[in-house]
Design an enzyme around this catalytic site. Structure first.
Site, PDB file in Angstrom:
ATOM      1  N   GLY A 153      -2.788   4.806 -15.853  1.00  0.00           N
ATOM      2  CA  GLY A 153      -2.491   6.396 -15.311  1.00  0.00           C
ATOM      3  C   GLY A 153      -3.918   7.123 -15.229  1.00  0.00           C
ATOM      4  N   GLU A 207      -3.126  -0.920 -18.971  1.00  0.00           N
ATOM      5  CA  GLU A 207      -3.036  -1.171 -17.505  1.00  0.00           C
ATOM      6  C   GLU A 207      -3.463  -0.421 -16.567  1.00  0.00           C
ATOM      7  OE1 GLU A 207       1.487  -3.419 -17.850  1.00  0.00           O
ATOM      8  OE2 GLU A 207       1.519  -1.160 -17.577  1.00  0.00           O
ATOM      9  N   PRO A 208      -4.933  -0.258 -16.604  1.00  0.00           N
ATOM     10  CA  PRO A 208      -5.520   0.707 -15.502  1.00  0.00           C
ATOM     11  C   PRO A 208      -5.545   0.047 -14.242  1.00  0.00           C
ATOM     12  CG  PRO A 208      -7.179  -0.318 -16.839  1.00  0.00           C
ATOM     13  CD  PRO A 208      -5.717  -0.742 -17.572  1.00  0.00           C
ATOM     14  N   GLY A 209      -5.355   0.793 -13.172  1.00  0.00           N
ATOM     15  CA  GLY A 209      -5.309   0.540 -11.827  1.00  0.00           C
ATOM     16  C   GLY A 209      -6.235   1.514 -11.184  1.00  0.00           C
ATOM     17  N   ARG A 210      -5.729   2.482 -10.791  1.00  0.00           N
ATOM     18  CA  ARG A 210      -6.398   3.701 -10.014  1.00  0.00           C
ATOM     19  C   ARG A 210      -8.053   3.727 -10.590  1.00  0.00           C
ATOM     20  NH1 ARG A 210      -4.143   7.604  -7.162  1.00  0.00           N
ATOM     21  NH2 ARG A 210      -2.219   7.503  -8.562  1.00  0.00           N
ATOM     22  N   ARG A 213      -1.378   8.152   1.413  1.00  0.00           N
ATOM     23  CA  ARG A 213      -1.097   9.036   0.460  1.00  0.00           C
ATOM     24  C   ARG A 213      -1.031  10.547   0.962  1.00  0.00           C
ATOM     25  NH1 ARG A 213      -4.520   9.428  -3.195  1.00  0.00           N
ATOM     26  NH2 ARG A 213      -3.032   9.796  -4.863  1.00  0.00           N
ATOM     27  N   CYS A 273       1.916   8.603  15.915  1.00  0.00           N
ATOM     28  CA  CYS A 273       2.773   9.615  16.391  1.00  0.00           C
ATOM     29  C   CYS A 273       3.591  10.277  15.393  1.00  0.00           C
ATOM     30  CB  CYS A 273       3.691   8.879  17.614  1.00  0.00           C
ATOM     31  SG  CYS A 273       2.532   8.383  19.007  1.00  0.00           S
ATOM     32  N   GLU A 274       3.020  11.248  14.683  1.00  0.00           N
ATOM     33  CA  GLU A 274       3.581  11.808  13.522  1.00  0.00           C
ATOM     34  C   GLU A 274       2.632  13.105  13.017  1.00  0.00           C
ATOM     35  OE1 GLU A 274       6.841   9.903  12.048  1.00  0.00           O
ATOM     36  OE2 GLU A 274       5.996  11.474  11.202  1.00  0.00           O
ATOM     37  N   TYR A 327       2.284  12.333  -0.513  1.00  0.00           N
ATOM     38  CA  TYR A 327       2.047  13.117  -1.960  1.00  0.00           C
ATOM     39  C   TYR A 327       1.105  14.470  -1.453  1.00  0.00           C
ATOM     40  CZ  TYR A 327       2.453   8.227  -3.709  1.00  0.00           C
ATOM     41  OH  TYR A 327       2.781   6.861  -4.203  1.00  0.00           O
TER      42      TYR A 327
HETATM   43  C1  PLP Z   1       1.254   2.046 -11.502  1.00  0.00           C
HETATM   44  C2  PLP Z   1       1.285   1.339 -12.649  1.00  0.00           C
HETATM   45  C3  PLP Z   1       0.216   1.138 -13.654  1.00  0.00           C
HETATM   46  C4  PLP Z   1      -1.197   1.665 -13.166  1.00  0.00           C
HETATM   47  O1  PLP Z   1      -1.237   2.929 -12.895  1.00  0.00           O
HETATM   48  P1  PLP Z   1      -2.660   3.590 -12.400  1.00  0.00           P
HETATM   49  O2  PLP Z   1      -2.284   5.276 -12.342  1.00  0.00           O
HETATM   50  O3  PLP Z   1      -3.159   3.159 -11.100  1.00  0.00           O
HETATM   51  O4  PLP Z   1      -3.564   3.536 -13.424  1.00  0.00           O
HETATM   52  C5  PLP Z   1       0.216   0.704 -14.590  1.00  0.00           C
HETATM   53  N1  PLP Z   1       1.410  -0.072 -15.282  1.00  0.00           N
HETATM   54  C6  PLP Z   1       2.547   0.413 -14.725  1.00  0.00           C
HETATM   55  C7  PLP Z   1       3.635  -0.106 -15.231  1.00  0.00           C
HETATM   56  C8  PLP Z   1       2.396   1.011 -13.385  1.00  0.00           C
HETATM   57  O5  PLP Z   1       3.859   1.279 -12.783  1.00  0.00           O
END
Ligand code: PLP
Length: 446
Positions: free
Chosen positions: A247, A289-292, A329, A360-361, A333
């Site tokens: 997150g 669990e980083p993603g973004r 996005r 077409c939106e 959002y």
């Molecule tokens: C989406 C998600 C993440 C990654 O979140 P980011 O905001 O991209 O870091 C990690 N764990 C879980 C369970 C998620 O649903």
């Protein structure tokens, strides 16, 4: 647009990334084009590895849903991170990239029996169980396969983090996880401890995304550790592992002030250790669990400018050859992005325009009201911070083929996702035989 990672302006006044001229990339690979800065992606992985794994022995697992494909999985593996997957499809991608399965965590609020079976057969490291229904089903599937599934339970800690603040909601109204507040979490734990074919390793939570307020993690840690203590008091079970989700926020737009990964690690780990000491509990193994914050800032998207429509006194629309199909996005959002004219980086902003997609939106607008140098058809527009939740959320609305992705580094550009073509769009289409005969009948009866 803020230049991030390896981005710079070259002597042709073009935007460069990974040592590659973006105008050349657009010419060679076509647009729209996802461009991934390998050095920055790796650097972001390393920042996490250093701050969490080296400093605290914590495990970092990259959230696949942010952006995944075979090349990305390969890089994540090389950087020593694990992987979080939320579907059979993401799991399959990891397996085909030969990702070590013991470093894979399987998430999701409605895993099918087939997905659970697949996860057990692949021998993933952990299955993060979301609810009681899944718990019973997993126990049964594991029993059939004669294995014991290593699980974590997803909990809903009642802490909701937003960009700049967090709310102690006591939120129990969520589709994810078992709420601590109303006792569902405790009942779930007791059941998990009873079941013969699952082995409970610990607890998981994920409090939100695009978070800048680090105190929200400290607060979530406090709630989770208090629960760990409560479970110990009631059952004698001590959680070995604590997965705190992802997150961390990134820079998209002026005003966004991302926090350094090290600070995030120190605040969260500090809180976990302090509370463990307070309750006289062992410090659990922590997982994040980083993603973004790994993929997001490392990606840009290149578009070619097409139709420009100036509605006098109202607005100037500049349309590009992509839009909500490759980046949903803004439509989903109201997300804000920055952009620049990649082929004329030396020119000053001179007018306010709005960047429209080609779907077409009316809602297919990438950017409302941005100051840019005067644009002409054929210009290359670069949008920044598109590495996360763009390709992974892309779609074929209006039957637009999805863009290619190139991985750039040190002047090299390698295709890692091929551009879809029209044949891809009808690949799964079928005309039933009886429709063919109907067509013939209708035609002959006319
Ligand atoms: C989406 C998600 C993440 C990654 O979140 P980011 O905001 O991209 O870091 C990690 N764990 C879980 C369970 C998620 O649903």
């Amino acid at each position: 647009m803020r230049l991030q990672g390896t981005m710079r302006v070259n002597d042709k006044n073009h935007l460069e990334i990974g040592g590659c001229d973006t105008v050349d990339l657009a010419r060679e690979f076509g647009t729209p084009l996802y461009v991934m800065d390998e050095a920055m992606f790796r650097q972001n992985c390393r920042a996490y590895y250093r701050a969490f794994t080296e400093a605290y022995g914590a495990e970092v697992i990259y959230a696949s849903k942010t952006l995944t494909n075979l090349a990305v999985c390969t890089i994540v593996e090389q950087e020593g991170l694990g992987l979080d997957v939320v579907s059979g499809g993401e799991l399959y991608t990891a397996a085909r990239a030969r990702f070590p399965m013991e470093r894979v965590y399987f998430h999701g609020n409605n895993k099918s029996p087939e997905e659970l079976r697949m996860a057990l057969e692949y021998k993933v490291g952990r299955i993060v169980v979301d609810n009681r229904y899944e718990l019973e089903m997993l126990n049964a599937v594991a029993g059939e396969l004669g294995v014991k599934a290593k699980i974590m339970l997803r909990l809903s800690p009642g802490v909701e983090a937003h960009t700049h603040e967090y709310i102690k909601t006591g939120q129990i109204d969520s589709k994810f996880g078992l709420a601590i507040e109303n006792g569902m979490a405790m009942t779930g734990v007791k059941r998990a401890l009873e079941l013969p074919n699952v082995q409970l390793k610990g607890f998981h939570c994920h409090i939100g995304s695009q978070i800048f307020e680090l105190q929200s993690y400290a607060h979530a840690a406090e709630v989770m550790m208090t629960f760990v203590n409560h479970v110990y008091q009631e059952t004698g079970y001590t959680a070995e592992e604590l997965n705190m989700g992802g997150g961390l926020g990134i820079y998209y737009y002026q005003g966004d002030q991302p926090r350094p990964v090290k600070e995030y690690a120190d605040v969260m780990m500090g809180a976990i250790r302090a509370i463990a000491a307070e309750f006289d509990l062992p410090v659990p193994k922590v997982i994040v669990e980083p993603g973004r914050s790994i993929a997001g800032p490392a990606g840009i998207t290149l578009y070619t400018v097409g139709a420009i429509k100036d509605i006098p006194g109202i607005r100037k629309y500049v349309a590009v050859d992509g839009g909500m199909g490759d980046n949903p996005r803004p439509a989903l959002y109201q997300s804000k992005y920055e952009a620049c004219v990649a082929n004329r980086m030396n020119e000053q902003p001179a007018e306010k325009v709005s960047i429209a997609g080609k779907c077409c939106e009316s809602g297919d607008m990438l950017i409302w009201d941005i100051e840019l140098p005067p644009l002409q058809p054929g210009d290359i527009l670069a949008v920044s911070s598109t590495g996360a939740y763009n390709y992974s959320m892309s779609m074929n609305y209006n039957r637009l083929p999805r863009p290619a992705m190139v991985l750039v580094n040190n002047g090299r550009a390698d295709l890692i996702v091929r551009r879809e073509d029209y044949a891809d769009l009808i690949r799964n289409d079928i005309i039933p035989e009886r429709l063919r005969s109907t067509v013939v009948k209708l035609a002959s009866s006319r």
